[in-house]
Design an enzyme around this catalytic site. Structure first.
Site, short mmCIF file in Angstrom:
data_model
loop_
_atom_site.label_atom_id
_atom_site.label_comp_id
_atom_site.label_asym_id
_atom_site.label_seq_id
_atom_site.Cartn_x
_atom_site.Cartn_y
_atom_site.Cartn_z
CE LYS A 81 -1.13 8.12 -6.87
NZ LYS A 81 -1.63 9.42 -6.37
CB CYS A 179 -4.36 -0.75 -4.00
SG CYS A 179 -4.93 0.82 -3.29
CE LYS A 217 3.58 -2.13 -4.32
NZ LYS A 217 3.55 -0.67 -4.56
#
Length: 414
Positions: A81, A179, A217
Site C-alpha cells: 500500500k 490516486c 501508475k
C-alpha cells in the site's frame, strides 16, 4: 516451489536519464511447473516472477501479515500500500467502500460488478512499514516486493522517501501518480498524473535518485492516457502501470436520499474498480501498449490493472501487451487464494492455443486495432472479394476435375 536464486542483469545500453548502474538489477524466481505445463514465469525490468499476477497497491498489501499471506499463496509479486513520509496526515473514515451489484434492485445475493473506495494511502507510520518490508525481504529474499510511494510537490521529500524505502530492500518502486481522491491540494496522486508538465518535473526528481526499477501508475481520469505514460517513460521510468480507479459516485440511497458510502450523512467521490471497469481498462492499456510499441524499444514494461477476477481477463491484458497483471479489488472480494484460480485458468487458455510461455502470446491481439476509416475500407474490399468468388470461373480453361462440384456451385444463383 523450487529453490530460487538471485541473478543480476546488466543495465541496458540505451539507459534513460540519470539511471544508475544498478537500476536494472535482476531478482530471479524459478517456476516450478512441469515440462508439459505452460510456463507462467515472466521477466520484467530484470525482475523474474513465477507468474504474472501481482498484488496491486491497496488493502491487500497494507501490512506484514497480509503481504506474507500473498507470498505464501503464490502471487508473482506484491506491491505494498502507498506510503509517504508523514502518515499523520492520513486519516481514513468508515465506511469507505460501496458496492454495485448486477441486479438493479441490489439484491444481496446478486454478483458484485462494481466497487468504490474513498480510502487514502497508508495511515501507518513509515518506519513501521519499512520495518515490515525488511522482515518480508529477510523471510522471502527471492520474492518480488515493490514499494508504492507518493509525496507532496517537494524534491527533497521525494528523495528522502525514495532513499528510505530503497534501504528497506524493495525490488522496485511504483509511483502513485493516480490516486483519484485525497490531498490533491498538496499536488499528490492524480493531481500530478493529470498535469504532464508537473509529472515530467517530478519524474525527473524520482529518476535521478532511484536505483531500482520505477513504474509510474497512471490515472484513467484524463482524456489521453498516452500523454502522461509517454512523459513518464521519457523521464526515465522503466515501466507504467494502468489503470488506477475511475472517479465515481457509486449511488444514492433512495430511502435516506444520501450518497454512498455514507459517513455521518455525507460522502465524497471516490475510485471505481472491479469487473465493470475492465472494458475501460482494456482500452487504456491498448492505447498505452500501442504507443510504447511505436515509440520505445528499451525494454520498458506495462503492468495492467482493472477488473481481473479470472484467468481469461488476465489473458486479455497480456494479449494487448501487458507484462504483468495486477489484482486488488479481486483479492478483497475473493481472498488471496484467488491466485491459484488465476494461474490455472491462464494455463488452460494457453493449452487451448498451444502457448508454452506467456511471451508466446503477449501483444498478439494488439495489431488488430485500427481506425474506423480503415475498418470501412477493409469491409468494402472483403465484400468485393466475396462477390468475385460468387461469380465463379473466369473462363472454361479454369475448370478442374477435382474441384468440379464446388466450381459448379460457385456459379449457381440462390
Amino acid at each position: 516451489m523450487e529453490s530460487m536464486m538471485t541473478l543480476r542483469a546488466s543495465p541496458s545500453t540505451a539507459a534513460p536519464l540519470h539511471r544508475l548502474p544498478s537500476r536494472r538489477a535482476a531478482v530471479s524466481v524459478r517456476a516450478s511447473a512441469g515440462a508439459s505445463e505452460p510456463d507462467l514465469s515472466v521477466r520484467v525490468n530484470g525482475l523474474k516472477m513465477p507468474n504474472p499476477f501481482v498484488i496491486g497497491s491497496g488493502p491487500p498489501g497494507t501490512n506484514y501479515t497480509v503481504m506474507k499471506r500473498a507470498f505464501d499463496e503464490g502471487w508473482g509479486a506484491v506491491i505494498a500500500k502507498t506510503v509517504s513520509l508523514d502518515a499523520e496526515k492520513v486519516i481514513n473514515v468508515t465506511p469507505r467502500y460501496a458496492r454495485l451489484r448486477a441486479d438493479p434492485n441490489g439484491a444481496t445475493k446478486s454478483p458484485i460488478i462494481g466497487w468504490q473506495n474513498i480510502e487514502l494511502i497508508s495511515d501507518r507510520p513509515l518506519e513501521t512499514m519499512l520495518n515490515e518490508f525488511k522482515q518480508l525481504k529477510k523471510e522471502y529474499p527471492d520474492r518480488i516486493l515493490i514499494g508504492s510511494i507518493m509525496e507532496e510537490y517537494n524534491k527533497a521529500a521525494w528523495h528522502e522517501l525514495i532513499e528510505r524505502v530503497e534501504e528497506s530492500g524493495v525490488d522496485a518502486l511504483e509511483i502513485n501518480f493516480s490516486c483519484p481522491h485525497g490531498m490533491p491540494e498538496r499536488k499528490m496522486g492524480a493531481a500530478v498524473g493529470q498535469d504532464c508538465d508537473l509529472l515530467e518535473e517530478v519524474c525527473g526528481w524520482i529518476n535521478e535518485k532511484a536505483t531500482v526499477p520505477v513504474w509510474a501508475k497512471m490515472t484513467p481520469n484524463i482524456t489521453d492516457i498516452t500523454q502522461p505514460a509517454r512523459v513518464s517513460l521519457k523521464s526515465g521510468c522503466e515501466g507504467v502501470s494502468a489503470i488506477n480507479t475511475i472517479m465515481s459516485v457509486m449511488g444514492i440511497n433512495l430511502k435516506t436520499l444520501r450518497p454512498e458510502p455514507c459517513v455521518e450523512g455525507y460522502s465524497t467521490p471516490g475510485g471505481y474498480s472491479a469487473r465493470a471497469v475492465h472494458p475501460i481498462a482494456l482500452a487504456k492499456v491498448m492505447q498505452i501498449a500501442r504507443m510504447m510499441k511505436e515509440e520505445f524499444s528499451d525494454g520498458q514494461s506495462l503492468s495492467a490493472i482493472g477488473g481481473v477476477e479470472t484467468g481469461n481477463a488476465a489473458a486479455e491484458f497480456i494479449l494487448l501487451g501487458a507484462d504483468t497483471v495486477q489484482v486488488c479489488t479481486g483479492v478483497m472480494m475473493h481472498g488471496y487464494g484467488l491466485v491459484k484460480k488465476l494461474c490455472a485458468e491462464l494455463q488452460d487458455f494457453m493449452r487451448q492455443h498451444n502457448f508454452s510461455s506467456v511471451e508466446d502470446f503477449r501483444g498478439s491481439s494488439l495489431p488488430y486495432f485500427t481506425t474506423h476509416t480503415d475498418l470501412v475500407h477493409r469491409q468494402q474490399e472483403a465484400i468485393k472479394q466475396r462477390k468475385a468468388i460468387r461469380k465463379g470461373l473466369a473462363s472454361d480453361k479454369d475448370w478442374t476435375g477435382d474441384g468440379f462440384i464446388k466450381e459448379t456451385e460457385s456459379m449457381v444463383s440462390n
